[in-house]
Motif scaffolding. Sequence first.
Motif, PDB file in Angstrom:
ATOM      1  N   ASN A  69       0.825  -1.206   0.000  1.00 47.18           N
ATOM      2  CA  ASN A  69       0.000   0.000   0.000  1.00 47.18           C
ATOM      3  C   ASN A  69       0.859   1.255   0.000  1.00 47.18           C
ATOM      4  O   ASN A  69       0.562   2.231  -0.678  1.00 47.18           O
ATOM      5  N   GLU A  70       1.957   1.183   0.751  1.00 52.03           N
ATOM      6  CA  GLU A  70       2.866   2.329   0.808  1.00 52.03           C
ATOM      7  C   GLU A  70       3.467   2.579  -0.585  1.00 52.03           C
ATOM      8  O   GLU A  70       3.515   3.702  -1.068  1.00 52.03           O
ATOM      9  N   PHE A  71       3.888   1.493  -1.233  1.00 54.32           N
ATOM     10  CA  PHE A  71       4.520   1.617  -2.548  1.00 54.32           C
ATOM     11  C   PHE A  71       3.513   2.112  -3.590  1.00 54.32           C
ATOM     12  O   PHE A  71       3.817   2.957  -4.421  1.00 54.32           O
ATOM     13  N   LYS A  72       2.245   1.613  -3.460  1.00 51.58           N
ATOM     14  CA  LYS A  72       1.223   2.041  -4.419  1.00 51.58           C
ATOM     15  C   LYS A  72       0.928   3.541  -4.275  1.00 51.58           C
ATOM     16  O   LYS A  72       0.709   4.248  -5.243  1.00 51.58           O
ATOM     17  N   GLY A  73       0.930   3.956  -2.999  1.00 52.32           N
ATOM     18  CA  GLY A  73       0.632   5.367  -2.751  1.00 52.32           C
ATOM     19  C   GLY A  73       1.823   6.263  -3.061  1.00 52.32           C
ATOM     20  O   GLY A  73       1.671   7.468  -3.259  1.00 52.32           O
ATOM     21  N   GLY A  74       3.047   5.687  -3.096  1.00 53.35           N
ATOM     22  CA  GLY A  74       4.267   6.490  -3.210  1.00 53.35           C
ATOM     23  C   GLY A  74       4.532   7.027  -4.599  1.00 53.35           C
ATOM     24  O   GLY A  74       3.797   6.831  -5.520  1.00 53.35           O
TER      25      GLY A  74
END
Length: 479
Positions: free
Chosen positions: A474-479
């Motif tokens: 999720n962090e990577f998708k949002g980043g």
Amino acid sequence: MAEATSIVWLRRDLRLADNPALEFAASHADTVIPLFIWDLDEEGGWSPGEASRWWLHHSLTALDDSLAERGSKLVIRSGNPHEIIADLVDSTGAALVTWNRRYEPAAIEQDRRIKEALKSAGCEVRSFNGSLLREPWEIETGQGEPYKVFTPFWKSLRANLGDVEPYAAPDTVPAPESWPDSMQVDDLNLLPAINWDADFHDAWTPGEAGAQQRLDEFLASRMANYDEMRDRPDRAGTSELSAHLHFGEITPRQIYAEVNHSNLNGRTRKSADVFLSEVGWREFAHHLLYHFPETTDQPLREQFERFPWGNSESALQAWQKGQTGYPIVDAGMRQLWAIGWMHNRVRMIVGSFLTKDLLQPWQQGSKWFWDTLVDADLANNTLGWQWVAGCGADASPFFRVFNPVLQGEKFDPDGEYVRRWVPELADLPNKWIHKPWAASDQVLADAGVTLGETYPEPIVDHSEARKAALAAYNEFKGG
Ligand SMILES: Cc1cc2nc3c(=O)[nH]c(=O)nc-3n(C[C@H](O)[C@H](O)[C@H](O)COP(=O)(O)OP(=O)(O)OC[C@H]3O[C@@H](n4cnc5c(N)ncnc54)[C@H](O)[C@@H]3O)c2cc1C
């Protein structure tokens, strides 16, 4: 028009039947020199791993024997193919060189250079499709693009296939009056210096005859139930043809033709089609490798280059050694080490475990498989790892994290696969075989299991690891 002498350069086509390069040379030249070159420099960083070398040794020996039965032999050299072929053309006066194509990026580039040089030296060069149903560039979407989704790719390939009629092996392979110098297979030093290959001999018979025997057995006793049994690592339900296919001891055309020549009723026909579609995944993998050559090291979905993979040597080693504390994962990794092969369902489970539970980069997994699989294949391995990690074409989404306990209970319901490859758990009751940490002290003691001593405690808690993986995603998708 007949040419005096021809050279057939054999690589991933270590067979006599359905070999278009050999067929062409044998029917267009008076004499044929079958040539194999061992070359480490030209594999673009993907020179064959230890397990592949074992297979190659035995496959070359088998091919040399089959050629001897037809009055010929394999000429073996080691070094730069460019120089060796030029030298042989010079010394034998060969007017024709043939080979079957390869699709790895380094091989494509090498073939192009050799072809150009031979042609400008006045030598005729012919290359053929010897290992796929269709060439990777022959199948394209309505927009003229490569496919990235399997089902329409396979539908299109089958619709365009036409009749498949493999060549028979030539009765004789006409020999030259004198043979060029050759090394022996043993001189290539492909076999391990220390004896780790004992179980390989029981598991495999490399060579064309061994491949045909596997196919015959599969058609006779496994194909009818393939669709139901192919996911069961505890049963011998798949063809086990992958290494034979990789080394070109049998072709997908032969498989396709034999499957379709068998007299199939409705139920078996359905199962046969599921099997052929797996052979279709191999075609798809080659299609992708040809069109996206960078994907051997880089994710096809570029955004995954930013994924926050971890870097834990101890986690990687526990995975490699089959010491994660998750029985189905450890069974798979130990099967791989023992016989150089792992069941497809378990490849997916161990792949998910490495990339999601342990958050290690998929490239680490693909490198380990490369060294340890007898069927290590740049196209199939790349596709498999990118599928597992969720960064490839038609891949399993990253957020689909396999639960190793539920996977074990579903696909190895009686724990037979685990008992075979993780014998220290053999006496555990079925109920606990996939989750020994949940068994009572008494159950463990009765089975002779001491967690942390005879068998590891789980190196991660799956539900915690799953949450961490999804958070990273999720962090990577949002980043
Ligand atoms: C992470 C991962 C890595 C893999 N690495 C390799 C590899 O290096 N070499 C390799 O040959 N296969 C690889 N595979 C695909 C697959 O696991 C093996 O081809 C299969 O297990 C071989 O067993 P079999 O011959 O009994 O297959 P069967 O089920 O009998 O299938 C017949 C043939 O179809 C082809 N095939 C089947 N499944 C696939 C697939 N998913 N992708 C591409 N081709 C397929 C193989 O050539 C196989 O021999 C990998 C899969 C995963 C998930």
